[in-house]
Design a protein around this motif. Sequence first.
Motif, PDB file in Angstrom:
ATOM      1  N   VAL A  11       0.855  -1.187   0.000  1.00  0.00           N
ATOM      2  CA  VAL A  11       0.000   0.000   0.000  1.00  0.00           C
ATOM      3  C   VAL A  11       0.892   1.237   0.000  1.00  0.00           C
ATOM      4  O   VAL A  11       1.906   1.288   0.702  1.00  0.00           O
ATOM      5  N   GLY A  12       0.529   2.195  -0.840  1.00  0.00           N
ATOM      6  CA  GLY A  12       1.302   3.431  -0.951  1.00  0.00           C
ATOM      7  C   GLY A  12       2.251   3.459  -2.135  1.00  0.00           C
ATOM      8  O   GLY A  12       2.703   4.541  -2.534  1.00  0.00           O
ATOM      9  N   MET A  13       2.577   2.295  -2.695  1.00  0.00           N
ATOM     10  CA  MET A  13       3.426   2.277  -3.897  1.00  0.00           C
ATOM     11  C   MET A  13       2.694   3.004  -5.017  1.00  0.00           C
ATOM     12  O   MET A  13       1.471   2.909  -5.132  1.00  0.00           O
ATOM     13  N   SER A  14       3.454   3.728  -5.847  1.00  0.00           N
ATOM     14  CA  SER A  14       2.813   4.412  -6.963  1.00  0.00           C
ATOM     15  C   SER A  14       3.736   4.426  -8.179  1.00  0.00           C
ATOM     16  O   SER A  14       4.955   4.290  -8.046  1.00  0.00           O
ATOM     17  N   VAL A  15       3.114   4.588  -9.332  1.00  0.00           N
ATOM     18  CA  VAL A  15       3.826   4.690 -10.606  1.00  0.00           C
ATOM     19  C   VAL A  15       3.148   5.783 -11.427  1.00  0.00           C
ATOM     20  O   VAL A  15       1.983   6.111 -11.198  1.00  0.00           O
ATOM     21  N   LEU A  68       0.475   1.643 -17.468  1.00  0.00           N
ATOM     22  CA  LEU A  68       1.095   1.567 -16.137  1.00  0.00           C
ATOM     23  C   LEU A  68       0.948   0.177 -15.534  1.00  0.00           C
ATOM     24  O   LEU A  68       1.917  -0.406 -15.046  1.00  0.00           O
ATOM     25  N   PHE A  69      -0.268  -0.334 -15.553  1.00  0.00           N
ATOM     26  CA  PHE A  69      -0.527  -1.619 -14.903  1.00  0.00           C
ATOM     27  C   PHE A  69       0.168  -2.775 -15.617  1.00  0.00           C
ATOM     28  O   PHE A  69       0.732  -3.654 -14.980  1.00  0.00           O
ATOM     29  N   GLY A  70       0.134  -2.777 -16.920  1.00  0.00           N
ATOM     30  CA  GLY A  70       0.696  -3.897 -17.673  1.00  0.00           C
ATOM     31  C   GLY A  70       2.206  -3.919 -17.748  1.00  0.00           C
ATOM     32  O   GLY A  70       2.794  -4.964 -18.024  1.00  0.00           O
ATOM     33  N   THR A  71       2.847  -2.759 -17.517  1.00  0.00           N
ATOM     34  CA  THR A  71       4.299  -2.714 -17.666  1.00  0.00           C
ATOM     35  C   THR A  71       5.060  -2.343 -16.405  1.00  0.00           C
ATOM     36  O   THR A  71       6.264  -2.569 -16.334  1.00  0.00           O
ATOM     37  N   LYS A  72       4.376  -1.743 -15.415  1.00  0.00           N
ATOM     38  CA  LYS A  72       5.088  -1.259 -14.237  1.00  0.00           C
ATOM     39  C   LYS A  72       4.583  -1.850 -12.926  1.00  0.00           C
ATOM     40  O   LYS A  72       5.339  -2.426 -12.174  1.00  0.00           O
ATOM     41  N   LEU A  73       3.300  -1.658 -12.627  1.00  0.00           N
ATOM     42  CA  LEU A  73       2.752  -2.104 -11.341  1.00  0.00           C
ATOM     43  C   LEU A  73       1.285  -2.428 -11.499  1.00  0.00           C
ATOM     44  O   LEU A  73       0.529  -1.532 -11.871  1.00  0.00           O
ATOM     45  N   PRO A  74       0.845  -3.630 -11.353  1.00  0.00           N
ATOM     46  CA  PRO A  74       1.557  -4.800 -10.888  1.00  0.00           C
ATOM     47  C   PRO A  74       2.557  -5.354 -11.885  1.00  0.00           C
ATOM     48  O   PRO A  74       3.506  -6.014 -11.510  1.00  0.00           O
ATOM     49  N   GLY A  75       2.353  -5.123 -13.197  1.00  0.00           N
ATOM     50  CA  GLY A  75       3.311  -5.586 -14.190  1.00  0.00           C
ATOM     51  C   GLY A  75       2.750  -6.642 -15.113  1.00  0.00           C
ATOM     52  O   GLY A  75       1.555  -6.942 -15.088  1.00  0.00           O
ATOM     53  N   PRO A  76       3.600  -7.226 -15.945  1.00  0.00           N
ATOM     54  CA  PRO A  76       3.168  -8.189 -16.953  1.00  0.00           C
ATOM     55  C   PRO A  76       2.331  -9.325 -16.363  1.00  0.00           C
ATOM     56  O   PRO A  76       2.659  -9.855 -15.298  1.00  0.00           O
ATOM     57  N   GLY A  77       1.248  -9.651 -17.076  1.00  0.00           N
ATOM     58  CA  GLY A  77       0.381 -10.748 -16.673  1.00  0.00           C
ATOM     59  C   GLY A  77      -0.830 -10.321 -15.877  1.00  0.00           C
ATOM     60  O   GLY A  77      -1.788 -11.084 -15.761  1.00  0.00           O
ATOM     61  N   CYS A  78      -0.824  -9.102 -15.320  1.00  0.00           N
ATOM     62  CA  CYS A  78      -1.984  -8.664 -14.549  1.00  0.00           C
ATOM     63  C   CYS A  78      -3.173  -8.463 -15.483  1.00  0.00           C
ATOM     64  O   CYS A  78      -3.006  -8.281 -16.685  1.00  0.00           O
ATOM     65  N   VAL A  79      -4.370  -8.516 -14.915  1.00  0.00           N
ATOM     66  CA  VAL A  79      -5.586  -8.393 -15.707  1.00  0.00           C
ATOM     67  C   VAL A  79      -6.536  -7.407 -15.017  1.00  0.00           C
ATOM     68  O   VAL A  79      -6.759  -7.494 -13.807  1.00  0.00           O
ATOM     69  N   TYR A  80      -7.082  -6.485 -15.802  1.00  0.00           N
ATOM     70  CA  TYR A  80      -8.081  -5.543 -15.285  1.00  0.00           C
ATOM     71  C   TYR A  80      -9.304  -6.287 -14.770  1.00  0.00           C
ATOM     72  O   TYR A  80      -9.813  -7.196 -15.427  1.00  0.00           O
ATOM     73  N   VAL A  81      -9.795  -5.893 -13.617  1.00  0.00           N
ATOM     74  CA  VAL A  81     -11.065  -6.379 -13.100  1.00  0.00           C
ATOM     75  C   VAL A  81     -12.093  -5.247 -13.173  1.00  0.00           C
ATOM     76  O   VAL A  81     -13.235  -5.459 -13.563  1.00  0.00           O
ATOM     77  N   ALA A  82     -11.665  -4.030 -12.801  1.00  0.00           N
ATOM     78  CA  ALA A  82     -12.574  -2.885 -12.811  1.00  0.00           C
ATOM     79  C   ALA A  82     -11.787  -1.588 -12.919  1.00  0.00           C
ATOM     80  O   ALA A  82     -10.628  -1.519 -12.498  1.00  0.00           O
ATOM     81  N   GLN A  83     -12.440  -0.571 -13.477  1.00  0.00           N
ATOM     82  CA  GLN A  83     -11.864   0.772 -13.552  1.00  0.00           C
ATOM     83  C   GLN A  83     -13.015   1.759 -13.533  1.00  0.00           C
ATOM     84  O   GLN A  83     -14.005   1.568 -14.248  1.00  0.00           O
TER      85      GLN A  83
END
Length: 136
Positions: A11-15, A68-83
């Motif tokens: 918690v608190g990490m940001s990109v 950001l999500f796909g390349t930095k945080l969480p990174g490769p392999g993550c999948v969107y659930v909601a936005q």
Amino acid sequence: MNTIEFEDIKVGMSVSYSQTITDADVKTFAGLSGDHNPVHVDEEYASGTRFKKRIAHGLISGSFFSALFGTKLPGPGCVYVAQSFQFKKPVYLGDTVRAVAEVTSIDVEKRRVFFKTICKVGHRTVIDGTAELYVP
């Protein structure tokens, strides 16, 4: 690309990611999305609106979170659930948008990471929202 192990996300990490919006970006997005609303693509039409000039599609800026999500945080392999998005102010061609995603909570059991998402142009907030990602 960053590879951050799920267990290392806190918690608190940001990109962040920044990009200047161009005419080519807007025209490409219009072609990809099918959204040829003249407020985005026709300077003459847009000059008669409350914006006085063309504005970028809101989802151009919103799409920066995917980068950001796909390349930095969480990174490769993550999948969107909601936005979620709240579009606060317009983005004009030539504006530099800075997208920031900050971890707000983590569900270890379901391997979900929750974020506060914000886009700014200078000191103006143009998008405010949240996101939920699944990390395999």
